[in-house]
Design an enzyme around this catalytic site. Structure first.
Site, PDB file in Angstrom:
ATOM      1  N   HIS A 243       0.995  20.685  76.535  1.00  0.00           N
ATOM      2  CA  HIS A 243       2.379  20.222  76.718  1.00  0.00           C
ATOM      3  C   HIS A 243       2.790  19.209  75.637  1.00  0.00           C
ATOM      4  CE1 HIS A 243       2.239  22.088  80.696  1.00  0.00           C
ATOM      5  NE2 HIS A 243       1.186  21.369  81.003  1.00  0.00           N
TER       6      HIS A 243
HETATM    7  O1  RIB Z   1       3.761  18.024  83.002  1.00  0.00           O
HETATM    8  C1  RIB Z   1       2.995  17.785  81.855  1.00  0.00           C
HETATM    9  C2  RIB Z   1       3.165  16.387  81.388  1.00  0.00           C
HETATM   10  O2  RIB Z   1       2.731  15.475  82.410  1.00  0.00           O
HETATM   11  C3  RIB Z   1       2.295  16.050  80.165  1.00  0.00           C
HETATM   12  O3  RIB Z   1       2.918  15.058  79.417  1.00  0.00           O
HETATM   13  C4  RIB Z   1       1.038  15.526  80.790  1.00  0.00           C
HETATM   14  O4  RIB Z   1       0.321  14.661  79.902  1.00  0.00           O
HETATM   15  C5  RIB Z   1       1.590  14.733  81.944  1.00  0.00           C
HETATM   16  O5  RIB Z   1       2.017  13.474  81.447  1.00  0.00           O
END
Ligand code: RIB
Ligand code: CA
Length: 308
Positions: A243
């Protein structure tokens, strides 16, 4: 070309760590500061983790680390040890910090950098938006002058990863997220719709780190092992969504992600739809950009910088 100044706001967890490595190894940008926010782990753990990642990056440049919000604006903190491990970095247990993190507030640091660099600055928000919202509350004029704010968060046409409809960052602090997406900032939201188009499998990982010295290989394996086991349970294969590195790639090389401009709101009621992001009509000029797709060729080139 002069590197563009960047500040990273992070709840340094596993994918944040990879995004920070990518940033520190990208000549297009200069990381002016890293601020921490509670999310994947408690904020003091996130701060400790950032130091460990900066050390692992091995670059001579060591940006200042400023500890930020220990809890969301209004709701109690919810962390994600089942995803990122008890300390937030998988099974890695960083040494205690040699250098205490700067004690100034993260929001103060972000607003000060916004005043200093204005439209040259890029803010990359990889966690809940608590610090960013506080910076907007402190100095909205400075925050509106920031060239780009890239936020990993939200889920529009895909299910949530935190309950049925919410993405974790915007679930943890929905009030902060709604402030940020409606404040008329030059904002790009990078939702699960896009970040879930990039998946690292265990085999990909092993191939990517195969030629590294054993100590570095082990570092990556210990960082990602538990995260991949979690995805094995939820996605049916030992893999990892990247992500935050996907959001970071857009900050480093604008255009890696395709985008549309549209108004959005975040559900702040602490009920079944808490943190849900919906398309909405906002006053002219207030709508952020929302990423819709990935240029996989560009992503592949950039992401190689992580695995060193
Ligand atoms: O949903 C994914 C996000 O939430 C990413 O940034 C992960 O590191 C958590 O912070
Ligand atoms: Ca994160």
């Amino acid at each position: 070309m002069t590197p563009r100044p960047v500040v990273i706001d992070t709840d340094a967890g596993v994918d944040d760590a990879l995004a920070i490595l990518l940033a520190l190894r990208s000549p297009e940008i200069s990381v002016e500061a890293v601020t921490t926010v509670a999310g994947n782990a408690e904020v003091h753990q996130c701060t400790r983790n950032v130091y460990a990642v900066i050390e692992r990056a091995g670059s001579s440049v060591r940006p200042p680390v400023v500890q930020g919000s220990a809890a969301p604006l209004r709701l109690p903190l919810i962390t994600a040890p089942e995803v990122h491990g008890a300390g937030g970095l998988g099974s890695l247990v960083p040494r205690l910090m040699k250098r205490p993190a700067r004690t100034g507030t993260a929001a103060f640091t972000i607003a000060a950098l916004a005043r200093r660099f204005g439209n040259r600055l890029t803010v990359v928000a990889l966690g809940p938006l608590t610090n960013i919202a506080r910076a907007v509350q402190k100095d909205v004029r400075a925050m509106r002058s920031v060239g780009r704010i890239v936020s990993m968060g939200g889920a529009f046409r895909v299910p949530g990863n935190t309950g049925p409809v919410a993405e974790f960052n915007y679930f943890v602090d929905p009030h902060a997220a709604d402030i940020v997406v409606t404040s008329g900032l030059r904002l790009t939201v990078v939702p699960l719709d896009v970040t879930q188009q990039v998946m690292l499998t265990w085999d990909n990982l092993c191939t990517s780190v195969a030629k590294l010295p054993a100590r570095r290989r082990t570092w990556f394996h210990r960082l990602l092992d538990g995260y991949m086991e979690y995805h094995a349970l939820t996605e049916g294969r030992r893999s990892a969504y990247l992500h935050d590195p996907v959001a970071m790639a857009e900050a480093i090389r604008p255009g890696v992600l395709s985008k549309v401009r549209t108004g959005i709101r975040v559900e702040t009621w602490n009920g079944p739809a808490r943190g849900m992001t919906v398309f909405a009509t906002l006053p002219a000029g207030k709508s952020p950009f929302v990423a819709t797709g990935v240029d996989h060729g560009n992503w592949k080139i950039l992401s190689r910088r992580i695995w060193r």
